[in-house]
Design a protein around this motif. Sequence first.
Motif, PDB file in Angstrom:
ATOM      1  N   ASP A  83       0.856  -1.185   0.000  1.00 46.41           N
ATOM      2  CA  ASP A  83       0.000   0.000   0.000  1.00 46.41           C
ATOM      3  C   ASP A  83       0.895   1.239   0.000  1.00 46.41           C
ATOM      4  O   ASP A  83       1.496   1.577   1.026  1.00 46.41           O
ATOM      5  N   GLU A  85       0.160   4.502  -0.226  1.00 39.15           N
ATOM      6  CA  GLU A  85      -0.284   5.590   0.657  1.00 39.15           C
ATOM      7  C   GLU A  85       0.081   5.318   2.117  1.00 39.15           C
ATOM      8  O   GLU A  85       0.512   6.217   2.834  1.00 39.15           O
ATOM      9  N   GLN A  86      -0.077   4.078   2.548  1.00 38.15           N
ATOM     10  CA  GLN A  86       0.270   3.718   3.925  1.00 38.15           C
ATOM     11  C   GLN A  86       1.773   3.856   4.146  1.00 38.15           C
ATOM     12  O   GLN A  86       2.209   4.361   5.181  1.00 38.15           O
ATOM     13  N   GLU A  89       2.611   7.555   4.368  1.00 37.74           N
ATOM     14  CA  GLU A  89       2.194   8.071   5.675  1.00 37.74           C
ATOM     15  C   GLU A  89       3.218   7.712   6.751  1.00 37.74           C
ATOM     16  O   GLU A  89       3.583   8.542   7.584  1.00 37.74           O
ATOM     17  N   VAL A 101       1.942  10.711  -4.960  1.00 36.39           N
ATOM     18  CA  VAL A 101       1.760   9.370  -5.518  1.00 36.39           C
ATOM     19  C   VAL A 101       1.275   9.518  -6.953  1.00 36.39           C
ATOM     20  O   VAL A 101       0.405  10.335  -7.246  1.00 36.39           O
ATOM     21  N   LYS A 110       0.499   2.088  -8.479  1.00 39.16           N
ATOM     22  CA  LYS A 110       0.864   3.324  -7.790  1.00 39.16           C
ATOM     23  C   LYS A 110       2.349   3.296  -7.418  1.00 39.16           C
ATOM     24  O   LYS A 110       2.892   2.241  -7.069  1.00 39.16           O
ATOM     25  N   THR A 112       5.750   6.201  -5.909  1.00 43.32           N
ATOM     26  CA  THR A 112       6.231   7.523  -5.530  1.00 43.32           C
ATOM     27  C   THR A 112       7.720   7.433  -5.248  1.00 43.32           C
ATOM     28  O   THR A 112       8.279   6.339  -5.134  1.00 43.32           O
TER      29      THR A 112
END
Length: 128
Positions: A83, A85-86, A89, A101, A110, A112
């Motif tokens: 994940d 995004e996780q 974070e 992202v 996805k 980044t």
Amino acid sequence: MLKSVHHIAIITSDYTRSKDFYTRILGLEIINEVYRKERDSYKLDLALNGNYIIELFSFPHPPARVSRPEACGLRHLAFAVEDVEQAVESLESQGVKCEPVRIDPITDKKFTFFEDPDGLPLELYEAF
């Protein structure tokens, strides 16, 4: 002939700072650490999920390496995550700045980028 990538070697400008980044922030496991007096150099072997992947070195006064814009040579090191995004974070909560992202137009996955303490581009890639 070739079976797999054995390891990636990274030379740091500040060994203590980079050791903290790769172990505490990224969570790599220390396999072995040695000080080589004859070279005034540390060598730190790091693993990810039990797999040996990085040799982290210190050398007195290493020359700077051009990284951006798109310099010739190693472009970046990518880490697979479940994940993005996780993972972003988690990194940002520890003071690591990440790029927005994006979606790979070829794979629809996805990804980044962020940087290690010496500006080496690192990628998070949602591979699963």
